[in-house]
Design a protein around this motif. Structure first.
Motif, PDB file in Angstrom:
ATOM      1  N   TYR A  37      28.183  55.182  15.623  1.00 39.11           N
ATOM      2  CA  TYR A  37      29.397  55.107  14.812  1.00 39.11           C
ATOM      3  C   TYR A  37      28.952  54.979  13.363  1.00 39.11           C
ATOM      4  O   TYR A  37      28.237  54.050  13.006  1.00 39.11           O
ATOM      5  N   ILE A  38      29.368  55.921  12.538  1.00 37.94           N
ATOM      6  CA  ILE A  38      28.941  55.942  11.136  1.00 37.94           C
ATOM      7  C   ILE A  38      30.154  55.693  10.252  1.00 37.94           C
ATOM      8  O   ILE A  38      31.107  56.471  10.253  1.00 37.94           O
ATOM      9  N   GLU A  39      30.105  54.599   9.502  1.00 35.76           N
ATOM     10  CA  GLU A  39      31.177  54.276   8.566  1.00 35.76           C
ATOM     11  C   GLU A  39      30.842  54.924   7.221  1.00 35.76           C
ATOM     12  O   GLU A  39      30.047  54.414   6.454  1.00 35.76           O
ATOM     13  N   LEU A  40      31.453  56.064   6.970  1.00 36.87           N
ATOM     14  CA  LEU A  40      31.174  56.830   5.752  1.00 36.87           C
ATOM     15  C   LEU A  40      32.364  56.698   4.800  1.00 36.87           C
ATOM     16  O   LEU A  40      32.982  57.671   4.394  1.00 36.87           O
ATOM     17  N   ASN A  41      32.710  55.464   4.515  1.00 36.31           N
ATOM     18  CA  ASN A  41      33.779  55.180   3.564  1.00 36.31           C
ATOM     19  C   ASN A  41      33.485  53.846   2.899  1.00 36.31           C
ATOM     20  O   ASN A  41      32.498  53.197   3.222  1.00 36.31           O
ATOM     21  N   THR A  42      34.313  53.440   1.993  1.00 40.27           N
ATOM     22  CA  THR A  42      34.023  52.241   1.205  1.00 40.27           C
ATOM     23  C   THR A  42      34.754  51.001   1.686  1.00 40.27           C
ATOM     24  O   THR A  42      34.715  49.968   1.020  1.00 40.27           O
ATOM     25  N   THR A  43      35.386  51.034   2.848  1.00 42.51           N
ATOM     26  CA  THR A  43      36.154  49.879   3.312  1.00 42.51           C
ATOM     27  C   THR A  43      35.273  48.736   3.784  1.00 42.51           C
ATOM     28  O   THR A  43      35.669  47.584   3.703  1.00 42.51           O
ATOM     29  N   ASN A  44      34.099  49.054   4.314  1.00 40.16           N
ATOM     30  CA  ASN A  44      33.153  48.049   4.794  1.00 40.16           C
ATOM     31  C   ASN A  44      33.780  47.130   5.845  1.00 40.16           C
ATOM     32  O   ASN A  44      33.498  45.941   5.901  1.00 40.16           O
ATOM     33  N   GLN A  45      34.617  47.694   6.720  1.00 39.28           N
ATOM     34  CA  GLN A  45      35.302  46.921   7.752  1.00 39.28           C
ATOM     35  C   GLN A  45      34.438  46.669   8.982  1.00 39.28           C
ATOM     36  O   GLN A  45      34.690  45.726   9.716  1.00 39.28           O
ATOM     37  N   ILE A  46      33.443  47.477   9.201  1.00 35.99           N
ATOM     38  CA  ILE A  46      32.664  47.405  10.433  1.00 35.99           C
ATOM     39  C   ILE A  46      31.777  46.163  10.492  1.00 35.99           C
ATOM     40  O   ILE A  46      31.438  45.693  11.571  1.00 35.99           O
ATOM     41  N   HIS A  47      31.420  45.596   9.358  1.00 35.21           N
ATOM     42  CA  HIS A  47      30.581  44.398   9.370  1.00 35.21           C
ATOM     43  C   HIS A  47      31.240  43.227  10.084  1.00 35.21           C
ATOM     44  O   HIS A  47      30.572  42.283  10.482  1.00 35.21           O
ATOM     45  N   VAL A  48      32.542  43.278  10.282  1.00 31.61           N
ATOM     46  CA  VAL A  48      33.240  42.224  11.010  1.00 31.61           C
ATOM     47  C   VAL A  48      32.701  42.127  12.441  1.00 31.61           C
ATOM     48  O   VAL A  48      32.634  41.047  13.014  1.00 31.61           O
ATOM     49  N   LEU A  49      32.294  43.248  13.013  1.00 35.00           N
ATOM     50  CA  LEU A  49      31.765  43.252  14.378  1.00 35.00           C
ATOM     51  C   LEU A  49      30.362  42.664  14.466  1.00 35.00           C
ATOM     52  O   LEU A  49      29.942  42.216  15.526  1.00 35.00           O
ATOM     53  N   SER A  50      29.643  42.675  13.379  1.00 35.77           N
ATOM     54  CA  SER A  50      28.271  42.169  13.355  1.00 35.77           C
ATOM     55  C   SER A  50      28.290  40.670  13.081  1.00 35.77           C
ATOM     56  O   SER A  50      28.906  40.200  12.141  1.00 35.77           O
ATOM     57  N   ARG A  51      27.578  39.943  13.901  1.00 39.89           N
ATOM     58  CA  ARG A  51      27.503  38.495  13.706  1.00 39.89           C
ATOM     59  C   ARG A  51      26.227  38.101  12.982  1.00 39.89           C
ATOM     60  O   ARG A  51      25.887  36.942  12.891  1.00 39.89           O
ATOM     61  N   LYS A  52      25.504  39.069  12.491  1.00 43.27           N
ATOM     62  CA  LYS A  52      24.220  38.819  11.841  1.00 43.27           C
ATOM     63  C   LYS A  52      24.299  39.194  10.370  1.00 43.27           C
ATOM     64  O   LYS A  52      25.337  39.568   9.858  1.00 43.27           O
ATOM     65  N   ASP A  53      23.138  39.107   9.712  1.00 40.72           N
ATOM     66  CA  ASP A  53      23.065  39.523   8.312  1.00 40.72           C
ATOM     67  C   ASP A  53      23.398  41.005   8.201  1.00 40.72           C
ATOM     68  O   ASP A  53      23.327  41.759   9.156  1.00 40.72           O
ATOM     69  N   ARG A  54      23.708  41.410   7.018  1.00 38.16           N
ATOM     70  CA  ARG A  54      24.060  42.814   6.776  1.00 38.16           C
ATOM     71  C   ARG A  54      22.820  43.694   6.841  1.00 38.16           C
ATOM     72  O   ARG A  54      22.098  43.821   5.867  1.00 38.16           O
ATOM     73  N   LYS A  55      22.616  44.270   7.992  1.00 36.09           N
ATOM     74  CA  LYS A  55      21.478  45.162   8.217  1.00 36.09           C
ATOM     75  C   LYS A  55      21.973  46.603   8.173  1.00 36.09           C
ATOM     76  O   LYS A  55      23.176  46.859   8.257  1.00 36.09           O
ATOM     77  N   PRO A  56      21.039  47.569   8.081  1.00 35.09           N
ATOM     78  CA  PRO A  56      21.462  48.982   8.034  1.00 35.09           C
ATOM     79  C   PRO A  56      22.193  49.434   9.301  1.00 35.09           C
ATOM     80  O   PRO A  56      23.002  50.351   9.253  1.00 35.09           O
TER      81      PRO A  56
END
Length: 82
Positions: A28-47
């Motif tokens: 799943y590639i988030e190619l926009n500027t909303t940055n909403q997908i990080h909500v699913l990650s419980r870790k640091d902001r990794k690539p």
């Protein structure tokens, strides 16, 4: 077009279907500027991170897209927003 039309929701649903029901390796590639997908990650902001079998690439840029598309996935779901 306005934000909030559901493109991220549809992209997430499609990625979930392809991965869980069809058993295909999915990115799943988030190619926009909303940055909403990080909500699913419980870790640091990794690539990238994995959630429910799907590999997520949050906040992807056009320059890094080519590198991701050369990886070994059966399906690429690209959320370009509106």
């Amino acid at each position: 077009m306005e934000r909030g039309l559901g493109t991220t929701h549809i992209a997430l649903s499609l990625a979930n279907f392809v991965c869980s029901k069809l058993g295909m390796k999915t990115a799943y590639i988030e190619l926009n500027t909303t940055n909403q997908i990080h909500v699913l990650s419980r870790k640091d902001r990794k690539p990238s991170f994995t959630y429910k079998g799907i590999v997520f690439y949050p906040n992807t840029t056009v320059t890094s897209l080519s590198e991701i598309l050369h990886k070994n996935y059966r399906y690429f779901i690209i959320d370009m927003g509106v």
